[in-house]
Design a protein around this motif. Structure first.
Motif, PDB file in Angstrom:
ATOM      1  N   HIS A 144       0.821  -1.217   0.000  1.00 26.06           N
ATOM      2  CA  HIS A 144       0.000   0.000   0.000  1.00 26.06           C
ATOM      3  C   HIS A 144       0.855   1.267   0.000  1.00 26.06           C
ATOM      4  O   HIS A 144       0.376   2.346   0.361  1.00 26.06           O
TER       5      HIS A 144
ATOM      6  N   LEU B  60      -4.235   4.457  -4.457  1.00 28.17           N
ATOM      7  CA  LEU B  60      -3.808   4.299  -3.063  1.00 28.17           C
ATOM      8  C   LEU B  60      -3.851   5.620  -2.316  1.00 28.17           C
ATOM      9  O   LEU B  60      -4.260   5.669  -1.149  1.00 28.17           O
ATOM     10  N   TYR B  61      -3.427   6.700  -2.970  1.00 31.12           N
ATOM     11  CA  TYR B  61      -3.502   8.016  -2.328  1.00 31.12           C
ATOM     12  C   TYR B  61      -4.949   8.324  -1.934  1.00 31.12           C
ATOM     13  O   TYR B  61      -5.224   8.823  -0.829  1.00 31.12           O
TER      14      TYR B  61
ATOM     15  N   GLU C 127      -7.425   6.128  -1.419  1.00 30.77           N
ATOM     16  CA  GLU C 127      -7.835   5.203  -0.358  1.00 30.77           C
ATOM     17  C   GLU C 127      -7.326   5.671   1.009  1.00 30.77           C
ATOM     18  O   GLU C 127      -7.983   5.457   2.031  1.00 30.77           O
ATOM     19  N   GLN C 128      -6.160   6.316   0.997  1.00 29.08           N
ATOM     20  CA  GLN C 128      -5.534   6.773   2.240  1.00 29.08           C
ATOM     21  C   GLN C 128      -5.913   8.214   2.572  1.00 29.08           C
ATOM     22  O   GLN C 128      -5.286   8.853   3.424  1.00 29.08           O
ATOM     23  N   ASN C 129      -6.953   8.722   1.882  1.00 32.55           N
ATOM     24  CA  ASN C 129      -7.466  10.086   2.109  1.00 32.55           C
ATOM     25  C   ASN C 129      -6.404  11.155   1.893  1.00 32.55           C
ATOM     26  O   ASN C 129      -6.432  12.215   2.515  1.00 32.55           O
ATOM     27  N   ASN C 130      -5.462  10.871   0.990  1.00 29.90           N
ATOM     28  CA  ASN C 130      -4.444  11.851   0.621  1.00 29.90           C
ATOM     29  C   ASN C 130      -4.830  12.431  -0.738  1.00 29.90           C
ATOM     30  O   ASN C 130      -4.170  12.191  -1.752  1.00 29.90           O
TER      31      ASN C 130
END
Length: 399
Positions: free
Chosen positions: A343, A374-375, A377-380
């Motif tokens: 991830h 992924l960004y 999904e990671q709230n970035n």
């Protein structure tokens, strides 16, 4: 067979205590969990695990509290954990073997500092024989080392041994934990009070200096580190820390020569290889910043020989290989990194860039899309949008 007792001090640890106690419930013969004023369900949780739960009013002195908790221990050996630590159950056979040896007094354990921005491993004196003259000293970062040193002067037959496997996972370096427990303020007050009376104590110079460095008091930090080195009282592990922290500060100040000098002095100390991981990695970072990619790559390769799961080492190594033009090698390292940390969005992004340079456009596009996914999904969202917009400008993004 030697009886092993867990000995802890806790306060308001209901969120994390169960995980800690679960890790030792089939390892220890007794649990002593002394409460120092909890207002949540900490006591109730400890009692559910069958722990003895004495109480003791908190007095801003960790050594005092830990020594009080020791009074309730009935085992032959003591394992000390904090609530934000978990025992690695895989090392249980090695622990049992070590405490069965009559000559052993202290078993030093390797602790994995999860989330630490600095060295990922440390050595802690947390497993020791229950001896009337072994006790804790120092109000913060309480240790048994002082009393053990005094005991060895009188009873030289005892042995102190290092258990090489990772024995403890420490989760106390995550930002949320540090903020919630107000660790910085509490630590600073306790250590400043102690060092007024013991100005040349190298251990406290190292710990308080490291804290000063974290909160931006860099001049005070350098002064303390140098003070600790000048004392000529530091053991090899404290010498390692003093040089390592000085290296970090000089690297931050872009005094690369001084940084490399102190990292190398840290590496030269006769301590276990995993403890040197931070110095090897950071000397690589300094060399990389100087454009000395060959030696930087060697430093990163050393970290991976020491710890084949060291994610930061893979990331830095791959970036250095890319800078050297060794693109196929960089791909291999990024792919190994991703297999260990699937991830890691930035790794996918960098891998995509390398594929693009190799003119492997389908692979590059796939990696870029994975990074953006992924960004998100990671709230970035900022990183996701920036990467997407950059790809659009280059004509490389299709909705």
């Amino acid at each position: 067979m030697a009886k092993l007792s867990l000995c802890m001090i806790v306060k308001n640890e209901e969120v994390i205590l169960s995980k800690c106690l679960e890790s030792v419930q089939n390892v220890v013969d007794e649990m002593v969990v002394m409460d120092t004023g909890s207002t949540d369900k900490t006591v109730e949780i400890a009692q559910k695990f069958g722990a003895i739960v004495p109480t003791f009013p908190w007095g801003d002195d960790f050594a005092e509290a830990r020594n009080e908790a020791l009074k309730y221990v009935t085992g032959d050996w003591v394992l000390v954990l904090d609530a934000d630590e978990v025992l690695n159950q895989k090392v249980t056979p090695q622990i049992k073997e070590a405490i069965a040896k009559e000559e052993n007094l202290v078993i030093n354990l390797v602790r994995h500092e999860i989330g630490s921005s600095q060295s990922p491993y440390s050595l802690v004196s947390r497993l020791f024989r229950k001896h009337p003259e072994v006790n804790f000293s120092r109000p913060y970062h309480a240790i048994i080392d002082d009393s053990v040193g005094q005991l060895l002067k009188k009873e030289s037959h005892w042995k102190i041994v290092d258990l090489p496997a990772i024995s403890v996972f420490h989760y106390g370096y995550t930002p949320g934990v540090i903020a919630s427990l107000n660790k910085y303020n509490r630590a600073q007050a306790a250590m400043e009070s102690f060092i007024k009376e013991h100005p040349n104590d190298p251990y406290t110079c190292s710990k308080l200096g490291a804290l000063y460095a974290q909160i931006g008091k860099e001049k005070q930090a350098v002064k303390l580190f140098k003070q600790g080195l000048k004392s000529n009282k530091a053991d090899t592990h404290v010498l390692y820390e003093l040089h390592y922290h000085l290296g970090n500060l000089y690297a931050k100040q872009e005094e690369t020569g001084k940084a490399i000098k102190h990292y190398q002095k840290a590496i030269d100390q006769p301590v276990m290889a995993p403890l040197k991981l931070g110095s090897h990695n950071n000397i690589g970072v300094v060399l990389q910043s100087m454009g000395d990619y060959k030696n930087a790559a060697q430093a990163y390769e050393t970290t991976l020989k020491i710890d084949p799961t060291f994610i930061t080492g893979y990331y830095n190594f791959a970036m250095t290989l890319t800078a050297m033009g060794r693109l196929e090698d960089a791909v291999a390292i990024y792919e190994k990194l991703i297999s260990l940390s699937p991830h890691y969005a930035a790794a996918y992004q960098n891998l995509a860039v390398v594929f693009f340079k190799l003119n492997k456009l389908p692979e590059s596009s796939k990696a870029f899309k994975k990074a953006i996914s992924l960004y998100e999904e990671q709230n970035n969202q900022v990183s996701a949008n920036n990467l997407r917009n950059s790809l659009k400008e280059l004509g490389l993004w299709e909705e």
